[in-house]
Design an enzyme around this catalytic site. Structure first.
Site, PDB file in Angstrom:
ATOM      1  N   GLU A   1       0.832  -1.208   0.000  1.00 33.08           N
ATOM      2  CA  GLU A   1       0.000   0.000   0.000  1.00 33.08           C
ATOM      3  C   GLU A   1       0.861   1.250   0.000  1.00 33.08           C
ATOM      4  OE1 GLU A   1      -1.213   0.782   4.611  1.00 33.08           O
ATOM      5  OE2 GLU A   1      -2.004  -1.022   3.664  1.00 33.08           O
TER       6      GLU A   1
ATOM      7  N   ILE B   1       0.598  -2.003  18.446  1.00 41.86           N
ATOM      8  CA  ILE B   1       0.792  -1.300  19.709  1.00 41.86           C
ATOM      9  C   ILE B   1       0.946  -2.313  20.840  1.00 41.86           C
ATOM     10  CG2 ILE B   1      -0.337   0.234  21.389  1.00 41.86           C
ATOM     11  CD1 ILE B   1      -1.529   1.718  18.937  1.00 41.86           C
TER      12      ILE B   1
END
Length: 428
Positions: free
Chosen positions: A232, A307
């Protein structure tokens, strides 16, 4: 070629009316001259909705003093608007691959689209340059398109070319493309990069993002052969690999011998490499991130960050507890597409601890944390201490595999959590 509808930025943005929805091209292509002119009109405008992927640079439209004039809905949260989420900005959870369908299928009408393009060639075609992604679908369906005609924008191919006659207004601008400078990877990031490079096979097609870990991975690929890129986004870390012939795309089934991407971010070196380079195809993100396309390339290898990860393999990549930090983006598009690829490897790459020394491998995600990649989709997790392979493992087995790549000082606490949760022996 003579540019039609040429005018000043101040005049061009008068096409924006109160109550309009305005899409802004994002990333390194963020059209700052048009944004500043739009913000300057704040006293004349009311209830203008601004939508975009992450943008770079100034974002005056999120200023709390202008809340009656502008409010923002972001498809992905960049650092420049993060502190405004919950105030003058909000976040729309959505897969990156699905955003074009919002426009094409009529879920979200666009009144005005602001873009930053290269000057027209002799046939009248401008290029969207470093950011095609969701912008090409926005141009197709937007009622009015306002373009910065900017000689600093590299001319790219694929789906990037737009005829100048598609623009309701054009503004002559010389504006530097936003540059993202990267620091050298840390020793921890280098260790992760070496671990990941060790499971990347010759002939693999790569997807990777920005940051120390992806950059570190690339530095360990100089002995690989016949790599491809279908991603992407990309940064200049691949330039050296292309110039050395390591990335050549020869094994790809879709767009062989081409670097396929939706957007790019880096320094001027990257943008000069992209300019007029037929090896690079900047494509509609609905194509780039389509799992049906991704899976066609053998050994599709996706490297994404997180995260935190719980001991069952649930991956939080968009929030810190209830506080939104980034977004869903294209992680799941490529995690699933690579899993379906023959010999593919979907990889989550993290440091074992945060900068404050807190484990990123945890018994449970923080309250309110979002699951971007589900435990059923997680297959490989890499830290500086190794790689955990989760595919086909039960909850107990995967918990132990993740414990083994956590920081050594955190493993005892994870052992305790595993025993309390699964009530089983700690032996592997």
């Amino acid at each position: 070629m003579k540019i039609p509808n040429l005018m000043s930025a101040d005049k061009a943005v008068k096409l924006i009316e109160s109550g309009n929805r305005v899409l802004i091209q994002g990333g390194s292509a963020t059209p700052q001259a048009l944004i500043k002119a739009m913000v300057a009109r704040a006293p004349e405008l009311r209830n203008v909705e601004v939508v975009h992927l992450h943008t770079e640079g100034e974002c005056g439209y999120t200023d709390p003093a202008l809340r009656e004039s502008f409010h923002t809905n972001a498809f992905f949260i960049g650092g420049n608007i993060r502190k405004r989420i919950g105030d003058t900005a909000d976040y729309i959870p959505i897969f990156l691959s699905d955003i074009p369908s919002l426009f094409r299928q009529g879920y979200m009408d666009l009144d005005v689209v602001l873009v930053n393009v290269s000057p027209p060639d002799k046939h009248g075609f401008c290029s969207l340059g470093v950011s095609v992604d969701i912008v090409i679908s926005a141009i197709e369906k937007g009622k009015k398109v306002i373009a910065q005609i900017n000689p600093r924008m590299p001319r790219t191919f694929g789906d990037a070319l737009i005829h100048v006659n598609n623009f309701a207004a054009c503004v002559d601008v010389v504006e530097e493309i936003y540059e993202m400078n990267f620091v050298d990877p840390t020793e921890t990031e280098k260790a992760i990069g070496k671990n990941i490079a060790g499971i990347i096979e010759d002939g693999a097609t790569l997807q990777m993002g920005i940051g120390g870990i992806p950059n570190a991975v690339l530095t360990f690929l100089h002995n690989h052969k016949n790599l491809g890129v279908h991603t992407e986004m990309f940064s200049e870390g691949i330039v050296d690999l292309v110039e050395k012939g390591i990335v050549n795309g020869s094994q790809k089934k879709t767009n062989p011998y081409k670097i396929v991407s939706g957007f790019a971010m880096g320094t001027r070196r990257l943008y000069d490499f992209m300019d007029d380079n037929p090896e690079i195809e900047m494509k509609d993100i609905a194509y780039v991130n389509d799992t049906a396309v991704i899976r066609q390339n053998p050994k599709s290898t996706a490297i994404n960050s997180a995260i935190e990860i719980d001991i069952t393999g649930q991956v939080c990549a968009d929030s810190i507890g209830t506080r939104m930090f980034s977004g869903v983006g294209g992680q799941m598009d490529f995690m699933r597409g690579s899993a379906l690829s023959e010999g593919g490897k979907p990889i989550i790459a993290i440091t074992s601890r945060t900068g404050k020394g807190v484990s990123k491998i945890v018994p449970m995600l923080k309250q309110g944390a979002g699951v971007v990649t589900t435990r059923a989709h997680a297959r490989y997790v890499a830290t500086e201490f190794g790689i955990a392979e989760l595919f086909g493992k039960n909850l107990n087995q995967r918990a132990k595999a993740l414990r083994d790549i956590a920081h050594p000082d955190d493993r005892e606490g994870l052992d305790k959590a595993i025993f309390e949760r699964f009530g089983s022996s700690l032996s592997v």
